[in-house]
Design a protein around this motif. Structure first.
Motif, PDB file in Angstrom:
ATOM      1  N   UNK B   4       0.857  -1.098  -0.007  1.00  0.00           N
ATOM      2  CA  UNK B   4       0.027  -0.030  -0.267  1.00  0.00           C
ATOM      3  C   UNK B   4       0.977   1.241   0.070  1.00  0.00           C
ATOM      4  N   UNK B  33      -9.534   0.862   3.920  1.00  0.00           N
ATOM      5  CA  UNK B  33      -9.730   1.495   5.134  1.00  0.00           C
ATOM      6  C   UNK B  33      -8.957   2.653   5.395  1.00  0.00           C
ATOM      7  N   UNK B  98     -13.585  -8.234   1.965  1.00  0.00           N
ATOM      8  CA  UNK B  98     -14.359  -7.618   2.883  1.00  0.00           C
ATOM      9  C   UNK B  98     -14.437  -8.977   4.218  1.00  0.00           C
ATOM     10  N   UNK B  99     -14.288  -8.217   5.305  1.00  0.00           N
ATOM     11  CA  UNK B  99     -14.298  -9.492   6.420  1.00  0.00           C
ATOM     12  C   UNK B  99     -13.188  -9.658   7.208  1.00  0.00           C
ATOM     13  N   UNK B 100     -13.541  -9.875   8.468  1.00  0.00           N
ATOM     14  CA  UNK B 100     -12.230 -10.050   9.323  1.00  0.00           C
ATOM     15  C   UNK B 100     -11.219 -11.081   9.281  1.00  0.00           C
ATOM     16  N   UNK B 101     -11.704 -11.858   8.258  1.00  0.00           N
ATOM     17  CA  UNK B 101     -10.795 -13.032   8.053  1.00  0.00           C
ATOM     18  C   UNK B 101      -9.721 -12.617   7.155  1.00  0.00           C
ATOM     19  N   UNK B 102      -9.675 -11.581   6.461  1.00  0.00           N
ATOM     20  CA  UNK B 102      -8.678 -11.024   5.794  1.00  0.00           C
ATOM     21  C   UNK B 102      -8.052 -10.133   6.127  1.00  0.00           C
ATOM     22  N   UNK B 103      -6.465 -10.431   6.103  1.00  0.00           N
ATOM     23  CA  UNK B 103      -5.397  -9.460   6.742  1.00  0.00           C
ATOM     24  C   UNK B 103      -5.614  -7.981   6.318  1.00  0.00           C
ATOM     25  N   UNK B 104      -5.463  -6.988   7.014  1.00  0.00           N
ATOM     26  CA  UNK B 104      -5.306  -5.606   6.553  1.00  0.00           C
ATOM     27  C   UNK B 104      -3.699  -5.177   6.469  1.00  0.00           C
ATOM     28  N   UNK B 106      -1.137  -2.311   5.890  1.00  0.00           N
ATOM     29  CA  UNK B 106      -1.064  -0.932   6.387  1.00  0.00           C
ATOM     30  C   UNK B 106       0.059  -0.273   5.105  1.00  0.00           C
TER      31      UNK B 106
END
Lengths: 107, 115
Positions: B4, B33, B98-104, B106
């Motif tokens: 990113x 995000x 989309x969803x908490x199972x996918x790592x964000x 940064x």
């Protein structure tokens, strides 16, 4: 309300000493908990998540629903572990972070 | 591959001015995000996009803040009539879906200073 509390701003230990970074949370449902780490001059990155139940770089964290805690532990700290550590909770897709604990490991 | 990216890395502006902060997510990531990190605090959620639409903008502090993602890739965070309290590091993150199972993942952040 969703909240993550990290009571220690700074934790200073000597190399080889055990480390425990504390994290407590408040969440009405079944949360997903994470630990993120930010090394000096690097970006924030995921260290581990509770659903994986794995050890990363020697760190482990166990979700204790009774105590609403997700403490991060490592039996023998290394100098390269010095960094900023953030506990985070995932609720409704967004992450809620604690204020962070700076871990300083001295030789 | 490229992570990113965020531009500019630093932005200094005067109170009352308008600023735009840009985020380029990882190619193929549909969720994006924005977070704000004030000094001594953890990142604080602002808004997230699934594709082109803002799925949750509940973290935007007031109507001076606005974000867009017109083509489902690059996003711009816009701040009108900046105030000194807006000074912070603005972080962008993206995830595969989309969803908490996918790592964000940064970005490096944009440090905004309002004089």
């Amino acid at each position: 309300a969703q909240r993550v509390t990290q009571p220690e701003k700074l934790l200073s230990v000597f190399k080889g000493a055990p480390v425990e970074l504390k994290c407590n949370y408040s969440y009405s449902g079944s949360p997903e908990l994470f630990w993120y780490v930010q090394y000096s001059r690097q970006r924030l990155q995921l260290l581990l998540r509770h659903i994986s139940r794995e050890s990363i770089k020697g760190f482990t964290a166990d979700l204790n629903k009774g105590e609403t805690s997700f403490h991060l532990k490592k039996p023998f700290a290394q100098e390269e572990d010095s960094a900023m550590y953030y506990c985070a909770l995932s609720g409704f897709q967004k992450l809620v972070f604690g204020t962070g604990t700076r871990l300083l490991v001295s030789p | 591959g490229a992570g990113v990216s965020q531009t500019p890395s630093n932005k200094v502006t005067e109170k009352g001015k308008y600023v735009e902060l840009r985020c380029d997510p990882i190619s193929g990531h549909t969720a994006l995000y924005w977070y704000r990190q004030s000094l001594g605090q953890g990142p604080e959620f602002l808004i997230y996009f699934q594709g082109t639409g803002a799925a949750d903008d509940s973290g935007l502090p007031n109507d001076r803040f606005f974000a867009v993602r017109p083509e489902g890739s690059v996003s711009t965070l816009k701040i009108q009539r900046t105030e000194r309290g807006d000074s912070a590091v603005y972080l962008c993150a993206s995830s595969l879906s989309f969803g908490t199972g996918y790592e964000q993942f940064f970005g490096p952040g944009t440090r905004l200073t309002v004089l």
